[in-house]
Design a protein around this motif. Structure first.
Motif, short mmCIF file in Angstrom:
data_model
loop_
_atom_site.label_atom_id
_atom_site.label_comp_id
_atom_site.label_asym_id
_atom_site.label_seq_id
_atom_site.Cartn_x
_atom_site.Cartn_y
_atom_site.Cartn_z
N SER A 1 -1.43 4.60 -9.79
CA SER A 1 -2.09 3.39 -9.35
C SER A 1 -1.90 3.20 -7.85
O SER A 1 -2.38 2.23 -7.28
CB SER A 1 -1.56 2.19 -10.11
N ASN A 2 -1.18 4.08 -7.22
CA ASN A 2 -0.88 3.94 -5.80
C ASN A 2 -0.88 5.33 -5.17
O ASN A 2 0.09 5.74 -4.54
CB ASN A 2 0.49 3.29 -5.68
N THR B 1 5.31 -15.83 -6.66
CA THR B 1 5.67 -15.87 -5.24
C THR B 1 5.10 -17.11 -4.56
O THR B 1 5.09 -17.19 -3.34
CB THR B 1 5.15 -14.61 -4.51
N ASP C 1 1.61 -12.73 -9.41
CA ASP C 1 2.21 -13.02 -8.10
C ASP C 1 1.80 -14.38 -7.56
O ASP C 1 2.59 -15.03 -6.87
CB ASP C 1 1.82 -11.93 -7.10
N GLU D 1 -2.53 7.18 -2.82
CA GLU D 1 -2.50 7.62 -1.42
C GLU D 1 -1.09 7.59 -0.85
O GLU D 1 -0.63 8.55 -0.24
CB GLU D 1 -3.44 6.74 -0.58
N ARG D 2 -0.43 6.44 -1.05
CA ARG D 2 0.92 6.31 -0.51
C ARG D 2 1.87 7.32 -1.16
O ARG D 2 2.75 7.89 -0.52
CB ARG D 2 1.43 4.88 -0.71
N MET E 1 4.78 4.09 5.43
CA MET E 1 4.35 3.21 4.36
C MET E 1 2.83 3.01 4.40
O MET E 1 2.29 2.26 3.60
CB MET E 1 5.05 1.85 4.45
N MET F 1 -1.45 -6.04 1.61
CA MET F 1 -1.91 -4.91 0.81
C MET F 1 -2.40 -3.86 1.78
O MET F 1 -3.25 -4.14 2.65
CB MET F 1 -3.05 -5.38 -0.10
N HIS G 1 -0.21 -13.00 1.03
CA HIS G 1 0.62 -14.20 0.98
C HIS G 1 1.19 -14.45 2.36
O HIS G 1 1.67 -13.52 3.01
CB HIS G 1 1.77 -14.02 0.00
N PHE H 1 11.95 -11.21 -2.55
CA PHE H 1 10.98 -11.86 -1.67
C PHE H 1 11.21 -13.36 -1.61
O PHE H 1 11.25 -13.96 -0.54
CB PHE H 1 9.56 -11.55 -2.17
N ARG I 1 1.39 -3.00 -2.34
CA ARG I 1 1.80 -4.30 -1.82
C ARG I 1 3.09 -4.13 -1.07
O ARG I 1 4.05 -3.59 -1.59
CB ARG I 1 2.08 -5.24 -2.98
N LEU I 2 3.13 -4.64 0.13
CA LEU I 2 4.35 -4.56 0.92
C LEU I 2 4.81 -5.95 1.30
O LEU I 2 4.00 -6.81 1.63
CB LEU I 2 4.12 -3.75 2.19
N VAL I 3 6.11 -6.15 1.25
CA VAL I 3 6.70 -7.38 1.78
C VAL I 3 7.15 -7.06 3.20
O VAL I 3 7.85 -6.08 3.42
CB VAL I 3 7.90 -7.81 0.95
N GLU J 1 -10.01 -3.72 -6.48
CA GLU J 1 -9.85 -5.13 -6.87
C GLU J 1 -9.36 -5.24 -8.31
O GLU J 1 -8.38 -5.91 -8.60
CB GLU J 1 -11.19 -5.88 -6.73
N PRO K 1 8.67 -14.42 4.51
CA PRO K 1 8.01 -13.13 4.66
C PRO K 1 6.55 -13.15 4.19
O PRO K 1 6.14 -14.04 3.47
CB PRO K 1 8.85 -12.20 3.79
N SER L 1 -1.45 -8.06 -11.60
CA SER L 1 -0.29 -8.26 -10.73
C SER L 1 -0.53 -9.41 -9.75
O SER L 1 0.35 -10.22 -9.50
CB SER L 1 0.03 -6.98 -9.95
N ASP L 2 -1.76 -9.47 -9.23
CA ASP L 2 -2.07 -10.54 -8.29
C ASP L 2 -1.97 -11.90 -8.94
O ASP L 2 -1.49 -12.85 -8.36
CB ASP L 2 -3.48 -10.34 -7.72
N ARG M 1 -7.88 -3.15 -10.17
CA ARG M 1 -6.63 -2.48 -10.43
C ARG M 1 -5.43 -3.41 -10.23
O ARG M 1 -4.39 -3.27 -10.84
CB ARG M 1 -6.59 -1.35 -9.44
N HIS M 2 -5.58 -4.36 -9.33
CA HIS M 2 -4.44 -5.20 -9.03
C HIS M 2 -4.60 -6.62 -9.58
O HIS M 2 -3.81 -7.49 -9.25
CB HIS M 2 -4.23 -5.26 -7.52
N ARG N 1 -3.38 0.42 1.83
CA ARG N 1 -3.57 1.65 1.06
C ARG N 1 -3.21 1.48 -0.40
O ARG N 1 -2.53 2.31 -1.00
CB ARG N 1 -2.73 2.79 1.65
N GLY N 2 -3.61 0.38 -0.96
CA GLY N 2 -3.42 0.18 -2.39
C GLY N 2 -2.01 -0.20 -2.81
O GLY N 2 -1.72 -0.28 -3.99
N MET O 1 9.50 -3.86 2.23
CA MET O 1 9.83 -3.55 0.85
C MET O 1 8.54 -3.48 0.06
O MET O 1 7.63 -4.27 0.29
CB MET O 1 10.74 -4.65 0.31
N GLU O 2 8.49 -2.54 -0.84
CA GLU O 2 7.30 -2.46 -1.65
C GLU O 2 7.41 -3.40 -2.84
O GLU O 2 8.48 -3.57 -3.41
CB GLU O 2 7.11 -1.03 -2.18
N LEU O 3 6.31 -4.06 -3.19
CA LEU O 3 6.28 -4.83 -4.43
C LEU O 3 5.58 -3.96 -5.47
O LEU O 3 4.38 -3.80 -5.42
CB LEU O 3 5.48 -6.13 -4.25
N ILE P 1 3.26 -11.01 2.34
CA ILE P 1 2.93 -9.90 1.45
C ILE P 1 1.57 -9.38 1.90
O ILE P 1 0.62 -10.15 2.05
CB ILE P 1 2.85 -10.32 -0.02
#
Lengths: 85, 831
Positions: B97-98, B296, B292, B100-101, A43, A64, A55, B393, A69-71, B282, A60, B288-289, B284-285, A66-67, B515-517, A62
């Motif tokens: 938008s993501n 959240t 969130d 690299e992953r 990941m 960031m 967060h 979440f 968002r992971l929980v 910055e 849990p 969503s931020d 780019r998100h 490598r671009g 888990m990915e958001l 949150i």
């Protein structure tokens, strides 16, 4: 501790659970089973990678990395060791 | 799965979850897909067809994965498909938008030696957010063709297929062009050493390096694949060498080999992106931020989620109820039509099987389709927008307390619509312990089919009272609170049961939760509809197969053995007729109708008998009706007095009984005649009802109900309730229909008013509450059990679910009944 040339200079490590919101820390390693560590690496959590905490709370986290968002579950943030800065 | 005609090719679609893979699949196939389970595991592989020129192309939608290691069943399925089925080309879909992953999976595909094309999806969003990708240069650096796409607008799809066709035309050259990451001076010698030891078969396939890397990663699945390829001794030697290399790498690099490998792959990706991708992370998100920050939020997150859930249910029922009502009417109409194929009053077995068994039984389930589909649509919209991951979440903390994590909540939410798709949705859970726990407690989330039972019982036993007014807008009634309490009791029991399972059968640490958001996106209606259909179709398929079978079995159980015809029935009928004629003769004398009253009564009797034997629009009944009218007209012509009596009689049957009709003196007589007729009708109805009830009592089901009665008595249930509960195994809402039959109300399901009265007469409100409680907890319906069986891979879990929930229901209900009775709660039979 590490001879890997790609690693940042070894400094004190702390669990990710202690990092403040908005802070960027550097991933050092994770403690846990092989599957878990491999999953985290896939990941994007590899040594030296910056992590930003988006967060934190009683549940849990949150982050960031490598671009994306992971929980991360509560148990996991305690087993992820990071270096400040 | 494979079709190797020269003019066809197989294209595998791979990609991360949320990368828009399904959208591209749907764009190419028009959403027509064939879903099949990969043998052995419950991972779905969707296949569809499309044409380009004279080429027919088979598209296989591989499960969405982040990588190709053997971490989850999805990854194994995706990897084995590429290794074994050797698709002509693999299209990897990446979310720009993501990048690299997403490129991590692409690099693994390249290591695997797959003929690859990359689709840079959602390139419009990335561009709008200020991201610039030099596609040509990146393509050169990776050695892989890249096509920018905007899948939901259909942009770039044709170019993508053209690039795929070019790669498929000469896969060896395409693979040869790919640039692979190097793993650094510590790892490369180890990779080379192991690669030299792998069997020739792997080398010929160009997979020696891949196998070596997998050995370094300690990938057991890859080792298993080596078993048939080399002698055991050589394999042992190879594994020993691999172990040695791993130890060496760990000591030199300070981390396990798989971590270093992942790090090198990411390093390779970063290097390639550094040159070619310019972005401001910055900006780019930003959106969503901002969302969130609210969604959240520690304090707002949970209330927002609850409000949204409530809204979903409210809208679902508000829109779905009327649609269900139409289906209900249609079902009854159809059943009525089928009966008309037989003479009226026939007890044909085939008619009963078709109308009472199949149409009523399957129909009872299908009636819920609109509500269930609407719920799935709402859930699909929430999923596609990216909110569902946030809901998981938000729920994580609560779910943690019972030993599950946030993701388990999504199947549970679906379970409020129908348990079957809820159980299927547990596939997204990675840990088997989590899956089984969630699956087993899922029926406790009160599904849509239990609603009619609650509605009947609440209406019968708990007269509506307004408890208080909510802000002067809505009244909170005791009925609404009772209904809500059923849902809450279900949730509480489910959570308790999950906790119990996690601390006994499925003991162990709470599985780690990553888990990915995904970024928020505007869901498309088309995409949501396709998702809805896929989930809804599973429900329909179950309704069409399992429920169909169950309905036939239940019909047989309630129909056989048939009781012998009771001669008393005919005697009752004759007696009712005689009493009516005697009453008519008396009225005739008193009102001075000079014999015409008796003649009138006889004509009406004959008409009634014709009605019992013939359908209303049949010829025979038409003739009987004409005959009746002729006779009555004749009587009225002969006597003025009778004409006035007739007018009063007809008026008495309607609401507008006018004073001064000119028949003042004859009205009591007309009323008495009508009353006598009503009495006769009631007697006959009681007889018919008695017959239906005798039939059920005599049947296997009735006997079973009686047999379990002693066991059910502590819960406050007699054989009637027990029988209906047994029948409700096929589907919960059958309970209502069965109570109707037991109460011998004939076919009056559309009017539950009378059933409510009978229930009130026989049972206390406490017993009513216990019925609801038992229906909530016990007896997951047969389709649910089958789903559990299939998804858990073992019949023992399904049986465990059946036994466990039934025992739980029995225990809880018995305690509530006994305690309630001891305290004298709701035990008074209403007068």
């Amino acid at each position: 501790m590490s001879l890997n040339s790609a690693d940042p200079p070894a400094g004190p490590v702390m669990p990710l659970s202690l990092a403040a919101v908005g802070r960027t820390v550097t991933f050092a390693r994770a403690e846990g089973g092989v599957g878990l560590i491999r999953r985290l690496a896939e990941m994007g959590l590899t040594p030296g990678e910056p992590i930003r905490v988006l967060h934190r709370g009683p549940g849990p986290f949150i982050i960031m990395v490598r671009g994306s968002r992971l929980v991360l579950g509560r148990g996991m943030v305690q087993r992820i060791l990071v270096r400040p800065g | 799965m494979k079709d190797r005609r020269p003019r066809s090719m197989t294209v595998a679609l791979a990609g991360n979850p949320n990368s828009g893979k399904t959208t591209i699949f749907n764009a190419l196939t028009g959403g027509r897909a064939h879903v099949g389970n990969y043998p052995g595991v419950t991972v779905e592989l969707k296949a569809g067809w499309t044409r380009r020129g004279d080429k027919s192309i088979q598209l296989v939608d591989l499960p969405g994965t982040y990588s190709l290691t053997a971490y989850s069943a999805e990854e194994v399925v995706a990897r084995n498909f590429i290794l074994d089925e050797k698709p002509d080309v693999v299209i990897d879909i990446l979310d720009c938008s993501n990048l690299e992953r997403n490129l991590y999976l692409a690099v693994q595909m390249m290591e695997l030696g797959a003929p690859l094309v990359l689709a840079f999806n959602m390139s419009d969003l990335a561009e709008a957010a200020g991201q610039k990708i030099d596609v040509e240069m990146l393509s050169g650096l990776l050695g892989v063709p890249i096509v920018p796409t905007v899948a939901h607008k259909g942009q770039g799809i044709e170019q993508l297929m053209a690039a795929a066709a070019a790669v498929a035309a000469d896969p060896d050259q395409a693979v040869g062009r790919q640039r692979l990451p190097t793993y650094g001076r510590e790892l490369e010698p180890e990779v080379a050493r192991l690669a030299a030891m792998v069997p020739d078969r792997c080398r010929q396939a160009g997979r020696d390096r891949w196998v070596a890397v997998k050995l370094l990663e300690d990938d057991t699945e890859a080792v298993n694949r080596l078993h048939p390829l080399m002698p055991a001794a050589e394999l042992a030697e190879l594994l020993g060498a691999a172990e040695q290399s791993r130890r060496h790498i760990h000591s030199v690099c300070g981390d396990a080999a798989e971590i270093i490998l992942a790090d090198r792959r990411y390093g390779f990706i970063s290097g390639a992106c550094q040159e070619t991708v310019r972005t401001t992370v910055e900006s780019r998100h930003a959106l969503s931020d901002r969302i969130d920050a609210v969604v959240t939020n520690r304090f707002l997150g949970l209330p927002l989620f609850l409000i949204l859930t409530l809204l979903v249910f409210q809208v679902t029922f508000w829109l779905g109820r009327p649609l269900s009502g139409y289906l209900e009417k249609g079902k009854d109409l159809l059943a009525g039509q089928v009966w008309q194929l037989w003479p009226r009053g026939s007890d044909s077995l085939l008619g009963s099987l078709l109308a009472d068994g199949l149409i009523k039984g399957v129909g009872a389930v299908l009636v819920f389709v609109p509500i269930i589909f609407l719920l799935f649509l709402a859930i699909a919209l929430l999923e596609d927008s990216g909110y569902m991951a946030r809901a998981a979440f938000v729920m994580d903390r609560l779910m943690h307390k019972i030993g599950l994590h946030g993701r388990s909540f999504i199947p549970m939410l679906i379970g409020f619509g129908c348990s079957v798709p809820g159980i299927l949705a547990t596939r997204t859970l990675e840990s088997r312990r989590d899956r089984l726990t969630t699956m087993l407690v899922l029926p406790l989330f009160s599904c849509g089919a239990r609603l009619p039972v609650y509605v009947l019982i609440i209406a019968a036993f708990f007269p509506r009272r307004t408890l208080f007014s909510l802000f002067g807008v809505a009244d909170v009634t005791n009925q609404a609170l009772l209904l809500m309490s059923m849902y809450l009791i279900g949730i509480a029991l489910a959570l308790a049961a999950a906790k119990l399972l996690r601390s006994t059968l499925f003991r162990g640490e709470v599985s780690s939760f990553v888990m990915e958001l995904p970024p928020y996106r505007l869901p498309t209606l088309r995409g949501a509809l396709i998702h809805t259909w896929e989930r809804g179709w599973m429900f329909l398929r179950k309704a069409g197969t399992v429920i169909l079978g169950a309905v036939i079995v239940l019909w047989a159980l309630t129909s056989f053995p048939r009781p012998p015809t009771d001669p008393a029935d005919q005697a009752t009928r004759d007696q009712a007729d005689r009493q009516y004629l005697a009453a008519a003769a008396k009225i005739d004398r008193e009102a001075g109708l000079s014999g015409r009253g008796s003649a009138f009564a006889e004509a009406r009797l004959q008409l009634a008998q014709a009605r019992r034997r013939h359908w209303p629009d049949s010829q025979a009944f038409g003739a009987a009706r004409l005959d009746y009218e002729r006779r009555v007209r004749g009587l009225a012509q002969d006597s003025d007095r009778f004409a006035r009596f007739l007018a009063a009689f007809e008026a008495a049957g309607t609401d507008d009984v006018e004073e001064g009709f000119g028949a003042a003196g004859l009205r009591p007589a007309a009323g008495a005649m009508l009353e006598a007729e009503g009495r006769r009708r009631e007697q006959l109805q009681d007889m018919e009802s008695g017959r239906a009830r005798r039939k059920l009592e005599y049947s296997v089901m009735g006997r079973m109900g009686k047999a379990v009665e002693p066991a059910m008595r502590p819960c406050g249930f007699d054989w009637k309730i027990s029988t209906a509960l047994l029948a409700a195994l096929s589907a919960k809402e059958v309970f209502v229909g069965q109570m109707g039959v037991i109460y011998a109300l004939g076919r009056v399901e559309d009017d539950t008013g009378e059933l409510e009265q009978r229930l009130q007469r026989d049972y206390t409100p406490l017993q009513g509450f216990c019925i609801m409680l038992f229906c909530l907890i016990s007896l997951p319906c047969i389709p649910t059990l089958v789903a559990t069986w299939r998804e858990s891979g073992s019949v023992k879990w399904a049986l465990g679910q059946l036994v466990g929930l039934t025992l739980l229901a029995w225990g809880v209900t018995a305690v509530v009944y006994q305690v309630g009775r001891a305290l004298g709660l709701g035990t008074g039979l209403p007068a």
